[in-house]
Design an enzyme around this catalytic site. Structure first.
Site, PDB file in Angstrom:
ATOM      1  N   ARG A  91     -11.882  -2.256  -8.984  1.00  0.00           N
ATOM      2  CA  ARG A  91     -12.364  -1.507 -10.148  1.00  0.00           C
ATOM      3  C   ARG A  91     -11.670  -2.032 -11.403  1.00  0.00           C
ATOM      4  O   ARG A  91     -10.459  -2.239 -11.406  1.00  0.00           O
ATOM      5  CB  ARG A  91     -12.056  -0.004 -10.000  1.00  0.00           C
ATOM      6  N   ASP A 151     -14.378  -9.418 -10.746  1.00  0.00           N
ATOM      7  CA  ASP A 151     -15.754  -8.991 -10.500  1.00  0.00           C
ATOM      8  C   ASP A 151     -16.005  -7.667 -11.202  1.00  0.00           C
ATOM      9  O   ASP A 151     -17.146  -7.224 -11.290  1.00  0.00           O
ATOM     10  CB  ASP A 151     -15.976  -8.848  -8.983  1.00  0.00           C
ATOM     11  N   GLU A 190     -17.294  -1.688 -18.119  1.00  0.00           N
ATOM     12  CA  GLU A 190     -18.449  -2.472 -17.672  1.00  0.00           C
ATOM     13  C   GLU A 190     -19.742  -1.648 -17.613  1.00  0.00           C
ATOM     14  O   GLU A 190     -20.838  -2.208 -17.553  1.00  0.00           O
ATOM     15  CB  GLU A 190     -18.179  -3.070 -16.290  1.00  0.00           C
ATOM     16  N   ASP A 232       0.870  -1.187   0.000  1.00  0.00           N
ATOM     17  CA  ASP A 232       0.000   0.000   0.000  1.00  0.00           C
ATOM     18  C   ASP A 232       0.894   1.219   0.000  1.00  0.00           C
ATOM     19  O   ASP A 232       2.017   1.156   0.519  1.00  0.00           O
ATOM     20  CB  ASP A 232      -0.911   0.002   1.255  1.00  0.00           C
ATOM     21  N   HIS A 286     -19.964  -7.507 -11.198  1.00  0.00           N
ATOM     22  CA  HIS A 286     -19.787  -6.480 -10.164  1.00  0.00           C
ATOM     23  C   HIS A 286     -20.810  -6.705  -9.045  1.00  0.00           C
ATOM     24  O   HIS A 286     -21.702  -5.889  -8.812  1.00  0.00           O
ATOM     25  CB  HIS A 286     -19.937  -5.067 -10.741  1.00  0.00           C
TER      26      HIS A 286
HETATM   27  P1  NAD Z   1     -10.185   2.074   1.336  1.00  0.00           P
HETATM   28  O1  NAD Z   1     -10.151   3.521   0.968  1.00  0.00           O
HETATM   29  O2  NAD Z   1     -10.493   1.694   2.748  1.00  0.00           O
HETATM   30  O3  NAD Z   1      -8.783   1.396   0.942  1.00  0.00           O
HETATM   31  C1  NAD Z   1      -8.109   1.640  -0.251  1.00  0.00           C
HETATM   32  C2  NAD Z   1      -6.629   1.466   0.006  1.00  0.00           C
HETATM   33  O4  NAD Z   1      -5.945   1.554  -1.247  1.00  0.00           O
HETATM   34  C3  NAD Z   1      -6.035   2.540   0.925  1.00  0.00           C
HETATM   35  O5  NAD Z   1      -5.350   1.935   1.995  1.00  0.00           O
HETATM   36  C4  NAD Z   1      -5.087   3.307   0.011  1.00  0.00           C
HETATM   37  O6  NAD Z   1      -3.948   3.826   0.678  1.00  0.00           O
HETATM   38  C5  NAD Z   1      -4.709   2.216  -0.984  1.00  0.00           C
HETATM   39  N1  NAD Z   1      -4.088   2.736  -2.200  1.00  0.00           N
HETATM   40  C6  NAD Z   1      -4.311   3.900  -2.857  1.00  0.00           C
HETATM   41  N2  NAD Z   1      -3.476   4.008  -3.899  1.00  0.00           N
HETATM   42  C7  NAD Z   1      -2.703   2.891  -3.914  1.00  0.00           C
HETATM   43  C8  NAD Z   1      -1.661   2.417  -4.749  1.00  0.00           C
HETATM   44  N3  NAD Z   1      -1.226   3.130  -5.800  1.00  0.00           N
HETATM   45  N4  NAD Z   1      -1.110   1.210  -4.466  1.00  0.00           N
HETATM   46  C9  NAD Z   1      -1.518   0.492  -3.395  1.00  0.00           C
HETATM   47  N5  NAD Z   1      -2.499   0.895  -2.568  1.00  0.00           N
HETATM   48  C10 NAD Z   1      -3.091   2.080  -2.825  1.00  0.00           C
HETATM   49  O7  NAD Z   1     -11.220   1.411   0.327  1.00  0.00           O
HETATM   50  P2  NAD Z   1     -12.023   0.040   0.528  1.00  0.00           P
HETATM   51  O8  NAD Z   1     -13.298   0.312   1.233  1.00  0.00           O
HETATM   52  O9  NAD Z   1     -11.098  -0.989   1.051  1.00  0.00           O
HETATM   53  O10 NAD Z   1     -12.421  -0.282  -0.992  1.00  0.00           O
HETATM   54  C11 NAD Z   1     -11.430  -0.492  -1.982  1.00  0.00           C
HETATM   55  C12 NAD Z   1     -12.047  -0.428  -3.365  1.00  0.00           C
HETATM   56  O11 NAD Z   1     -12.871  -1.559  -3.584  1.00  0.00           O
HETATM   57  C13 NAD Z   1     -13.009   0.770  -3.562  1.00  0.00           C
HETATM   58  O12 NAD Z   1     -12.315   1.940  -3.947  1.00  0.00           O
HETATM   59  C14 NAD Z   1     -13.939   0.303  -4.647  1.00  0.00           C
HETATM   60  O13 NAD Z   1     -13.490   0.771  -5.900  1.00  0.00           O
HETATM   61  C15 NAD Z   1     -13.840  -1.220  -4.588  1.00  0.00           C
HETATM   62  N6  NAD Z   1     -15.116  -1.866  -4.225  1.00  0.00           N
HETATM   63  C16 NAD Z   1     -15.624  -2.830  -5.039  1.00  0.00           C
HETATM   64  C17 NAD Z   1     -16.821  -3.454  -4.707  1.00  0.00           C
HETATM   65  C18 NAD Z   1     -17.428  -4.546  -5.540  1.00  0.00           C
HETATM   66  O14 NAD Z   1     -18.614  -4.855  -5.384  1.00  0.00           O
HETATM   67  N7  NAD Z   1     -16.678  -5.204  -6.385  1.00  0.00           N
HETATM   68  C19 NAD Z   1     -17.502  -3.057  -3.558  1.00  0.00           C
HETATM   69  C20 NAD Z   1     -16.938  -2.090  -2.741  1.00  0.00           C
HETATM   70  C21 NAD Z   1     -15.743  -1.478  -3.075  1.00  0.00           C
END
Ligand code: NAD
Length: 328
Positions: free
Chosen positions: A232, A256, A261, A173, A293
């Site tokens: 994403r 997913d 999409e 991260d 998704h």
């Molecule tokens: P979050 O904000 O709690 O965590 C995201 C993490 O990514 C943070 O710790 C951040 O520092 C890190 N990050 C940012 N840039 C980075 C990089 N270049 N390299 C490595 N790490 C990096 O978010 P979350 O609640 O854990 O959700 C994560 C993502 O999951 C969301 O942004 C959303 O797009 C996706 N999501 C998908 C679904 C689905 O149904 N498939 C559902 C919910 C969320």
């Protein structure tokens, strides 16, 4: 307060009715995706809530402002479909939603296991009474290194879920946190790519993360690496994925979410011509598992998404703030 709700799914209606009544909000429910063409519908409302299929551009935000909208909520965690900078400039308050990370984290572990045990191929065979074993040999989690990229709420929960499998857990991260360091080892990005048998992505889509998985990063990974993306689609360059699968550099893909999409997922497109070549080309491989998704999609999450969507707008309108506000 009157709120216009776009992209309302059947399964959200009950929650909207209950939560709207509980919080005293007047709700207009619409299944349409928000566009400039249907923006006039929100006239007379002060808030707008939506899911993630529309593009909430500066132009659309300007139109909403003109129509008297002061608050917007997205009933999703991801908010890359909204021009947040433009909203700030226009004085429109925006918030996203919040729900427990467990639904997506559970689904991610399922994807990992399905990839690892060749489950797509096994399932296909079952449909035609082919119960052979050839080509279905898998691997055990305990002998593998699994890496989580993006150790926020979901990434951390995935790591916690994986703890019981006895695998080696690595993390990457840009901002490290203590809770993750207690369950996994943070390493540099190069070491992460070099060491992981399975990589699961959990960072948001940002300019800095778009296509972070590309030909160059895939080249640094182990041969036969398994990639799982429940975050994403645009985090991965789908051209590079096609090449990775064709060359067998990538051993399996669990997705997913996939680039482009929008307009496909969550819709019944059986009788349509769908133009997304990489999606459908990838779809036919025995080792590529794709879902629509739906990792978030649990009873608990839907309730929370609708609650945040309505409550966030009411709180922002009343006090100029809410726990998930994005335009501070
Ligand atoms: P979050 O904000 O709690 O965590 C995201 C993490 O990514 C943070 O710790 C951040 O520092 C890190 N990050 C940012 N840039 C980075 C990089 N270049 N390299 C490595 N790490 C990096 O978010 P979350 O609640 O854990 O959700 C994560 C993502 O999951 C969301 O942004 C959303 O797009 C996706 N999501 C998908 C679904 C689905 O149904 N498939 C559902 C919910 C969320």
């Amino acid at each position: 307060m009157k709120i216009y709700a776009y992209e309302v799914r059947e399964d959200e209606r009950r929650a909207f009715a209950r939560i709207g009544a509980e919080l005293g909000a007047e709700l207009v429910l619409d299944t349409a995706v928000p566009t400039l063409e249907n923006a006039e519908s929100v006239r007379g409302c002060e808030g707008v809530t939506m899911l993630g299929q529309g593009k909430i551009s500066r132009e659309l935000l300007e139109k909403y402002r003109e129509l008297g909208i002061c608050c917007i909520s997205t009933r999703t965690i991801g908010y890359n479909h909204i021009d947040i900078a433009a909203a700030k400039e226009l004085g429109i308050q925006v918030c996203n939603s919040n729900y427990a990370p467990n639904g997506v984290a559970d689904f991610t572990v399922m994807m990992i296991l399905m990839c690892l045990r060749n489950y797509k191929q096994a399932m296909w065979r079952g449909y035609v009474n082919d119960f052979s074993l050839g080509g279905l040999e898998g691997r055990e989690m305990r002998s593998l290194t699994i890496g989580v990229m993006g150790t926020g709420r979901i990434g951390l929960q995935v790591l916690k879920n994986l703890q019981g499998f006895g695998c080696r857990l690595l993390a990457y991260d840009v901002y490290q946190n203590e809770a993750t360091a207690r369950v996994a080892q943070y390493v540099s990005l190069d070491e992460f790519y070099r060491e992981c048998d399975i990589i699961s992505l959990h960072m948001p889509l940002l300019p800095s993360t778009k296509h972070i998985i590309n030909a160059e990063s895939i080249a640094k990974m182990k041969d036969g690496v398994i990639l799982v993306n429940c975050a994403r689609g645009e985090l991965m360059d789908s051209e590079a994925l096609v090449e990775g699968i064709e060359s067998m550099k990538i051993g399996a893909l669990g997705m997913d979410t996939l680039e482009g999409e929008e307009g496909i997922i969550h819709c019944d497109r059986r009788t349509d011509i769908i133009a997304n070549r990489n999606w459908f080309y990838l779809h036919q491989f025995r080792n590529v598992i794709m879902t629509q998704h739906m990792a978030f999609y649990t009873e608990e999450a839907v309730e929370s998404m609708v609650r945040c969507g309505v409550e966030g707008i009411l709180q922002m309108a009343e006090s100029g703030d809410c726990p998930t506000m994005l335009t501070r």
